[in-house]
Scaffold this motif. Structure first.
Motif, PDB file in Angstrom:
ATOM      1  N   GLY A 108       0.837  -1.197   0.000  1.00  0.00           N
ATOM      2  CA  GLY A 108       0.000   0.000   0.000  1.00  0.00           C
ATOM      3  C   GLY A 108       0.868   1.241   0.000  1.00  0.00           C
ATOM      4  N   SER A 109       1.675   1.379   1.033  1.00  0.00           N
ATOM      5  CA  SER A 109       2.644   2.481   1.092  1.00  0.00           C
ATOM      6  C   SER A 109       3.633   2.203   2.213  1.00  0.00           C
ATOM      7  CB  SER A 109       1.963   3.829   1.320  1.00  0.00           C
ATOM      8  OG  SER A 109       1.358   3.892   2.593  1.00  0.00           O
ATOM      9  N   GLY A 110       4.809   2.850   2.093  1.00  0.00           N
ATOM     10  CA  GLY A 110       5.849   2.663   3.093  1.00  0.00           C
ATOM     11  C   GLY A 110       6.318   3.977   3.672  1.00  0.00           C
ATOM     12  N   SER A 111       7.615   4.163   3.682  1.00  0.00           N
ATOM     13  CA  SER A 111       8.201   5.330   4.350  1.00  0.00           C
ATOM     14  C   SER A 111       7.891   6.633   3.619  1.00  0.00           C
ATOM     15  CB  SER A 111       9.718   5.162   4.448  1.00  0.00           C
ATOM     16  OG  SER A 111      10.051   4.033   5.223  1.00  0.00           O
ATOM     17  N   LEU A 112       7.772   7.699   4.407  1.00  0.00           N
ATOM     18  CA  LEU A 112       7.615   9.048   3.862  1.00  0.00           C
ATOM     19  C   LEU A 112       8.978   9.587   3.447  1.00  0.00           C
ATOM     20  CD1 LEU A 112       5.172  10.265   6.609  1.00  0.00           C
ATOM     21  CD2 LEU A 112       4.632  10.384   4.170  1.00  0.00           C
ATOM     22  N   GLU A 113       9.011  10.284   2.316  1.00  0.00           N
ATOM     23  CA  GLU A 113      10.282  10.852   1.846  1.00  0.00           C
ATOM     24  C   GLU A 113      10.841  11.875   2.834  1.00  0.00           C
ATOM     25  OE1 GLU A 113      11.951   9.588  -0.602  1.00  0.00           O
ATOM     26  OE2 GLU A 113      10.284   8.200  -0.978  1.00  0.00           O
ATOM     27  N   ARG A 114       9.966  12.591   3.523  1.00  0.00           N
ATOM     28  CA  ARG A 114      10.451  13.611   4.457  1.00  0.00           C
ATOM     29  C   ARG A 114      11.148  13.004   5.675  1.00  0.00           C
ATOM     30  NH1 ARG A 114       4.600  14.270   5.704  1.00  0.00           N
ATOM     31  NH2 ARG A 114       4.209  13.344   7.764  1.00  0.00           N
ATOM     32  N   ASP A 115      10.986  11.690   5.857  1.00  0.00           N
ATOM     33  CA  ASP A 115      11.619  11.021   7.001  1.00  0.00           C
ATOM     34  C   ASP A 115      12.961  10.385   6.660  1.00  0.00           C
ATOM     35  OD1 ASP A 115       9.652  11.656   8.831  1.00  0.00           O
ATOM     36  OD2 ASP A 115       8.511   9.810   8.507  1.00  0.00           O
ATOM     37  N   ARG A 116      13.401  10.487   5.411  1.00  0.00           N
ATOM     38  CA  ARG A 116      14.624   9.790   5.008  1.00  0.00           C
ATOM     39  C   ARG A 116      15.820  10.157   5.895  1.00  0.00           C
ATOM     40  NH1 ARG A 116      13.200   5.409   2.123  1.00  0.00           N
ATOM     41  NH2 ARG A 116      11.664   5.977   0.554  1.00  0.00           N
ATOM     42  N   GLN A 117      15.906  11.438   6.265  1.00  0.00           N
ATOM     43  CA  GLN A 117      17.070  11.873   7.042  1.00  0.00           C
ATOM     44  C   GLN A 117      17.035  11.365   8.482  1.00  0.00           C
ATOM     45  OE1 GLN A 117      14.596  13.774   6.065  1.00  0.00           O
ATOM     46  NE2 GLN A 117      13.957  15.190   7.680  1.00  0.00           N
ATOM     47  N   LYS A 118      15.909  10.820   8.918  1.00  0.00           N
ATOM     48  CA  LYS A 118      15.801  10.315  10.285  1.00  0.00           C
ATOM     49  C   LYS A 118      16.294   8.873  10.414  1.00  0.00           C
ATOM     50  CE  LYS A 118      11.684  13.185  11.108  1.00  0.00           C
ATOM     51  NZ  LYS A 118      10.240  13.150  11.447  1.00  0.00           N
ATOM     52  N   PHE A 119      16.394   8.160   9.288  1.00  0.00           N
ATOM     53  CA  PHE A 119      16.857   6.780   9.334  1.00  0.00           C
ATOM     54  C   PHE A 119      18.361   6.748   9.586  1.00  0.00           C
ATOM     55  CE2 PHE A 119      13.180   6.469   6.314  1.00  0.00           C
ATOM     56  CZ  PHE A 119      12.354   5.750   7.157  1.00  0.00           C
ATOM     57  N   ASN A 120      18.821   5.689  10.255  1.00  0.00           N
ATOM     58  CA  ASN A 120      20.263   5.488  10.399  1.00  0.00           C
ATOM     59  C   ASN A 120      20.729   4.180   9.764  1.00  0.00           C
ATOM     60  OD1 ASN A 120      19.116   3.840  12.329  1.00  0.00           O
ATOM     61  ND2 ASN A 120      20.167   4.772  14.071  1.00  0.00           N
ATOM     62  N   ILE A 121      19.836   3.553   8.996  1.00  0.00           N
ATOM     63  CA  ILE A 121      20.214   2.531   8.027  1.00  0.00           C
ATOM     64  C   ILE A 121      19.806   3.080   6.667  1.00  0.00           C
ATOM     65  CG2 ILE A 121      19.622   0.254   7.114  1.00  0.00           C
ATOM     66  CD1 ILE A 121      19.693  -0.843   9.879  1.00  0.00           C
ATOM     67  N   PHE A 122      20.749   3.116   5.751  1.00  0.00           N
ATOM     68  CA  PHE A 122      20.539   3.863   4.514  1.00  0.00           C
ATOM     69  C   PHE A 122      20.556   2.940   3.301  1.00  0.00           C
ATOM     70  CE2 PHE A 122      22.786   6.604   7.539  1.00  0.00           C
ATOM     71  CZ  PHE A 122      21.841   7.616   7.690  1.00  0.00           C
TER      72      PHE A 122
END
Length: 570
Positions: free
Chosen positions: A128-142
């Motif tokens: 359906g949907s996954g991560s928001l693009e605006r949250d990319r910088q919050k991840f620490n696995i890239f």
């Protein structure tokens, strides 16, 4: 290295891995007894702590032994302070290596690659949907985007389709469709909050046909009764040669004006069957179109496929039989619950600096010994007896052959959405009345929904047009004989599960015993639950379901329970 994984999602789950191997996993719904139980990591501390405790007890460790926690979510998020997170899971680790925040589709990818045997290939994730693009910088696995990545990413986007190249060790992002979530975008007009998403196309169909957004499985079942040649001129869902996906909600709004808002029974309703068939047809076509684009760029004979849309066994079979790939790898927990495992594996890969693989299975829950089962049985007033190991299979096989419906509770519970023979209701697939009995008295299901067979792997081709194996019930095949009405869908197909002795010894032995009395190695297998409830987890869950339902017999471990009273002891 112990890593705890959490799926903060509408299908919440907790998992535990050890040195890169999956040790235990539990869907939150199996604990709360509320179907599709989410985990929010807000006001659900008691539930999350209980899920964590479940996994720790299975491993024989405590919170102090946890080395890392990995979290995946399709929702917006902020990183969590360690002290708050430790309080939430019920205890603090001693040697803590950090909290990892893992992109949603990346978690799906890591989970399916756990069954890769390090074979290079394309990984396709569709949900359906996954991560928001605006949250990319919050991840620490890239993620590592390929220089040739096909990218259709909106700054206000949310991933709905992703593809990765796996070289046998490392992965790179090669395709991403992440459309805008903004309601004012032209593509979202008349979408009622749905996105440009293959998974959300099924959510639309679920709402239209059943008045609920969570009945995609019913849509798939109904589609077999429809005419896929209807509505071919509409071109609702498509992808162009550059990988841009279009889902025309305005056209859906204009063309389909009779939603089943009251959820009436749709048996025999041609309009809704044709709509379902349209969605099925469009899904099969766009998946093949996307895969053709990817295969044109990456020469491989192997596909790894996951995400909620991968539960569609009809589309899976279309991909497998297309000849585009020689190897199509599918796992059972392709929905969001599986991202708890995927997140934990992603963190484990980093911490251990190596990737570990295992054989496909979904038996990640706990087993209950006979003493625990007996304690639960004695809380009820049913008749029961202990049956020796060398007799239990023949006893139950005889009951099934005589058209008794039996609850079957054995071994470790299944983690995914499908019962695979450890928390199952079993029946005779050759009985002409069995589907009616199950629909009306046991499962209370719509008549157009099929039941699945489980068959000995070594004899599956005698009865089903299926090549290869299907250990987690992700394949479909035509039924080759006409004497199995209870498991034959209206289009002559069945969603097949194959089993070997190594995969599930008790189920294998039961089918062998049934073959001796019936002449065929097939049993009808459906999930052990009452309508609207999750699959049973514990002996008490099974006995409560037995008490409130219409099953005649229940086999828990070596105990055979029969109905004598519906009242539980006070």
């Amino acid at each position: 290295m112990w890593v705890l994984g959490i799926s903060r999602s509408h299908n919440g789950a907790v998992a535990l891995t050890h040195n890169g191997k999956i040790y235990s996993a539990i869907q939150a719904e199996r604990i709360s007894r509320i179907k599709r139980q989410p985990i929010f990591l807000k006001e659900d501390k008691a539930l999350v702590s209980e899920c964590v405790e479940y996994c720790l007890n299975q491993a024989g460790i405590r919170h102090a032994d946890i080395n890392s926690i990995a979290i995946s979510t399709p929702w917006g998020f902020n990183q969590i302070e360690n002290n708050w997170l430790f309080d939430y899971i019920g205890g603090a680790p001693n040697d803590y290596r950090g909290t990892y925040y893992v992109p949603h589709h990346f978690s799906h990818m890591e989970y399916i690659l756990h069954y890769s045997n390090l074979l290079p290939g394309i990984v396709l994730i569709v949900d359906g949907s996954g991560s928001l693009e605006r949250d990319r910088q919050k991840f620490n696995i890239f993620e590592d985007p390929s220089p040739e990545c096909i990218s259709h990413v909106h700054m206000m986007g949310k991933e709905t389709v992703s593809a990765y190249w796996f070289d046998g060790n490392d992965t790179s992002l090669v395709y991403r469709f992440s459309p805008s979530v903004a309601s004012f975008e032209k593509c979202n007009l008349n979408s009622n909050g749905l996105l440009q998403s293959i998974g959300h196309y099924w959510r639309w169909a679920s709402n239209y046909c059943f008045g609920l957004h969570s009945e995609a499985g019913k849509v798939m079942g109904l589609a077999a009764s429809g005419n896929s040649a209807e509505h071919t001129n509409l071109n609702i869902l498509s992808v162009n040669k550059d990988g841009l996906i279009t889902l025309d909600y305005e056209k859906l709004h204009k063309e389909f004006k009779s939603p089943n808002i009251f959820g009436k029974d749709l048996s025999g309703e041609k309009h809704y069957a044709d709509v379902s068939a349209m969605v099925q047809r469009d899904t099969e076509k766009i998946l093949m179109d996307i895969l053709t684009i990817l295969k044109g760029k990456y020469t491989t004979n192997t596909l790894y496929y996951a995400g909620g849309v991968a539960l569609n066994v009809v589309a899976n079979e279309k991909i497998i039989r297309s000849g585009l790939f020689e190897n199509v790898i599918l796992n059972g927990s392709v929905e969001d619950n599986g991202t708890a495992i995927g997140a934990a594996l992603a963190a484990s890969n980093i911490l251990m600096k190596k990737r570990v693989t295992e054989t496909v299975t979904d038996f990640y829950g706990r087993a209950y010994v006979n003493n625990e089962i007996l304690t639960a049985i004695e809380e009820f007033s049913f008749e029961f007896e202990f049956v020796e190991e060398d007799q239990i299979y023949d006893r139950v096989a005889s009951l099934l052959f005589n058209n008794k419906v039996v609850g079957w509770f054995q071994g470790r519970s299944e983690f995914g959405p499908r019962a695979l023979g450890n928390r199952s209701i079993l029946a005779n697939p050759s009985s002409p009345n069995m589907k009616y009995i199950l629909d009306l008295h046991i499962k209370h299901r719509d008549r157009y929904r099929p039941y699945a067979p489980v068959v000995l792997e070594e004899r599956a081709r005698q009865y089903f047009d299926i090549d290869g194996v299907s250990p987690v019930m992700m394949r479909e095949g035509k039924v080759l004989k006409n004497n199995f009405p209870a498991i034959t869908h209206v289009d002559g197909s069945a969603r097949v599960q194959t089993v070997t002795e190594n995969e599930n010894e008790p189920l294998y032995k039961l089918i062998k015993a049934f073959d001796k009395v019936s002449g065929f190695p097939i049993i009808l297998n459906t999930s052990f639950n009452l309508p609207g409830e999750p699959i049973v987890e514990s002996p008490t869950d099974a006995l409560n379901s037995f008490s409130n339902g219409s099953l005649e017999y229940l086999c828990l471990g070596n105990y055979l329970v029969s109905r004598s009273s519906k009242s539980a002891k006070s």
